[in-house]
Design a protein around this motif. Sequence first.
Motif, short mmCIF file in Angstrom:
data_model
loop_
_atom_site.label_atom_id
_atom_site.label_comp_id
_atom_site.label_asym_id
_atom_site.label_seq_id
_atom_site.Cartn_x
_atom_site.Cartn_y
_atom_site.Cartn_z
N ALA A 1 -22.21 16.92 -69.71
CA ALA A 1 -22.60 16.60 -68.34
C ALA A 1 -21.15 15.78 -67.94
CB ALA A 1 -23.67 16.08 -67.81
N VAL A 2 -20.55 16.07 -66.90
CA VAL A 2 -19.53 15.28 -66.22
C VAL A 2 -20.00 14.95 -64.70
CG1 VAL A 2 -17.25 15.06 -65.31
CG2 VAL A 2 -17.72 16.17 -67.60
N LYS A 3 -19.91 13.34 -64.48
CA LYS A 3 -20.56 12.98 -63.13
C LYS A 3 -19.20 12.16 -62.44
CE LYS A 3 -25.11 11.58 -65.19
NZ LYS A 3 -26.02 10.57 -65.34
N CYS A 4 -19.64 12.54 -61.05
CA CYS A 4 -18.32 11.99 -60.27
C CYS A 4 -19.20 12.03 -58.80
CB CYS A 4 -17.22 13.02 -60.00
SG CYS A 4 -15.83 12.66 -59.08
N GLU B 1 -22.90 24.58 -64.19
CA GLU B 1 -24.04 24.29 -63.56
C GLU B 1 -23.57 23.19 -62.69
OE1 GLU B 1 -26.97 23.09 -66.20
OE2 GLU B 1 -28.23 25.06 -66.03
N PHE B 2 -23.87 23.00 -61.31
CA PHE B 2 -23.38 21.92 -60.56
C PHE B 2 -24.57 21.30 -59.67
CE2 PHE B 2 -22.17 20.20 -56.58
CZ PHE B 2 -20.75 19.50 -56.84
N PHE C 1 -22.45 13.71 -57.69
CA PHE C 1 -22.81 14.90 -58.20
C PHE C 1 -22.59 15.22 -59.66
CE2 PHE C 1 -18.15 15.44 -57.31
CZ PHE C 1 -17.80 15.99 -58.59
N MET C 2 -23.10 16.03 -60.43
CA MET C 2 -23.00 16.36 -61.75
C MET C 2 -22.81 17.80 -62.05
SD MET C 2 -26.07 15.65 -64.69
CE MET C 2 -26.97 16.79 -63.96
N THR C 3 -21.75 17.93 -62.90
CA THR C 3 -21.47 19.38 -63.43
C THR C 3 -21.93 19.46 -64.84
OG1 THR C 3 -20.00 20.99 -63.62
CG2 THR C 3 -19.17 18.97 -63.69
N SER D 1 -13.22 14.66 -75.79
CA SER D 1 -11.87 15.39 -75.42
C SER D 1 -12.24 16.27 -74.36
CB SER D 1 -11.37 16.29 -76.60
OG SER D 1 -11.03 15.32 -77.58
N ALA D 2 -13.21 17.05 -74.27
CA ALA D 2 -13.57 17.91 -73.12
C ALA D 2 -14.06 17.29 -71.84
CB ALA D 2 -14.98 18.72 -73.73
N ARG D 3 -14.74 15.99 -72.02
CA ARG D 3 -14.98 15.26 -70.65
C ARG D 3 -13.59 14.58 -70.33
NH1 ARG D 3 -19.03 12.59 -72.55
NH2 ARG D 3 -20.58 13.91 -71.55
N HIS D 4 -12.79 14.32 -71.12
CA HIS D 4 -11.41 13.66 -70.68
C HIS D 4 -10.87 14.77 -69.98
CE1 HIS D 4 -7.48 11.87 -71.22
NE2 HIS D 4 -7.18 13.11 -71.61
N LYS D 5 -10.87 16.03 -70.25
CA LYS D 5 -10.00 17.21 -69.72
C LYS D 5 -10.46 17.41 -68.32
CE LYS D 5 -8.71 21.85 -70.49
NZ LYS D 5 -8.76 23.09 -71.30
N ALA D 6 -11.73 17.33 -68.44
CA ALA D 6 -12.47 17.76 -67.12
C ALA D 6 -12.40 16.90 -66.05
CB ALA D 6 -14.03 17.97 -67.37
N ILE D 7 -12.47 15.61 -66.33
CA ILE D 7 -12.20 14.47 -65.45
C ILE D 7 -10.77 14.53 -64.67
CG2 ILE D 7 -11.84 11.99 -65.12
CD1 ILE D 7 -14.28 11.66 -67.11
N LYS D 8 -10.02 14.75 -65.74
CA LYS D 8 -8.58 14.95 -64.89
C LYS D 8 -8.24 16.05 -64.07
CE LYS D 8 -4.96 14.33 -67.89
NZ LYS D 8 -4.04 14.56 -69.26
N LEU D 9 -8.99 17.21 -64.56
CA LEU D 9 -9.00 18.41 -63.84
C LEU D 9 -9.42 18.27 -62.15
CD1 LEU D 9 -9.67 21.30 -66.56
CD2 LEU D 9 -7.69 20.83 -65.11
#
Length: 305
Positions: free
Chosen positions: A190-193, A225-226, A238-240, A254-262
Amino acid sequence: MDEKFSIEETLNALWDKVGDWANEIIFKLPNFIMAVFIMVCFYFIARSIKRVLQKFLLHRIAQKSIQDISAKIAFIIVIFIGFFISLSVLGLNKLLTSVLAGAGVMGLAIGLALQGTLSNTFGGVVLSFMHKIRINDYIETDDAKGFVSEISLRNVVLRQTDNNYVIVPNSKFVENAFTNYSISTRSRIAVKCFVSYDSNLQEVEDLVIRIIGDNFKQKEGEYVEFFFTEFDDSSINFMTRFWIDMTKIKQEHSARHKAIKLIKTHFDAEGIVIPYPVHTVQIEKKYFNTETRTENNEQEDDLTT
C-alpha cells in the motif's frame, strides 16, 4: 565360640562356590554368546540405519548439524534396543527393570533441569522439517527480522539488512507467530498520499490507478485498488494498493519508492496539489492589547526620564 576356624573347610566351600559359578557360566554360555551376537547385529543395524538416514531421508533437512544429530539419535536408540534384548536373553530381568527405572528417573531429572534447552532442541528439530522456514528466507518476528542464515538445535540465526546477526531461540518460532516473506512470490503493498480539497477526486483516482497499472504489472486476479480514507485538516487522504513480485523486503521498499515518485511527477504535470500541512495560530486580542499597553508605558517612562 567353641568352633575352630578350619582352612580346609573354607577352601572346600570356596571351591564349591567356584564350581557353582563355573557350572552357571557353562549353563549360561549359549545365552551369553547369543547376547553378544545380538549386540553385534544391532550395532551393524544401527550403523546401516544411520547411513541410510544421512544419505536419503535427511536431505529434507537444510541444516547439517540437524542431519548429524538426528542420525546419531537413531543410532543410539537402536543400540539401546539391542542392549535391552541382550539383557533379556541373559535372564537379567531384574537388572533390566532396574536399568529402566533408573533411566526413567534420570530422564525425568534431566528433563526438569534442562526444560528450556530441551524445548529449544525439539523446536530446532521441528523447524528443520518445516517447509515454512528455510535457509535464506526473509522472516519477521515480534522482536527481530532478517534472512535465515542458520537453524541449529538451539536457535535460529537471522542476518539483518545491516549485516548484523540476531540469535532467536527455537522455542520463539515454535510457540509464537512469525511472517515469512519468501514463501509467496507475490505480495500486495500500500502507498498512502493526500491531495488538496480543491482537487477533482475522480480525476485523482483515475490518474493514480492508471499510472500504477501501467508501471506495475498485475497478473490474473490482481488489480490496483484505490480508496479515499479520510478528511484531514488540510487535505483529503487516499491509499492505493497493488501487487508486486516480492520475496525480500527490499523489493517492497523499491516498489514503494518508485510509486511515490510516479505519483508526485504526474500530480505536478496535471496540476494536482499535494498540500503542505497548515496550522493556524490564533492569538486572543486581550493578550495583544496587554502587550501593546506595556510597550507604550515603557516608552512613556523613557520620555519622562
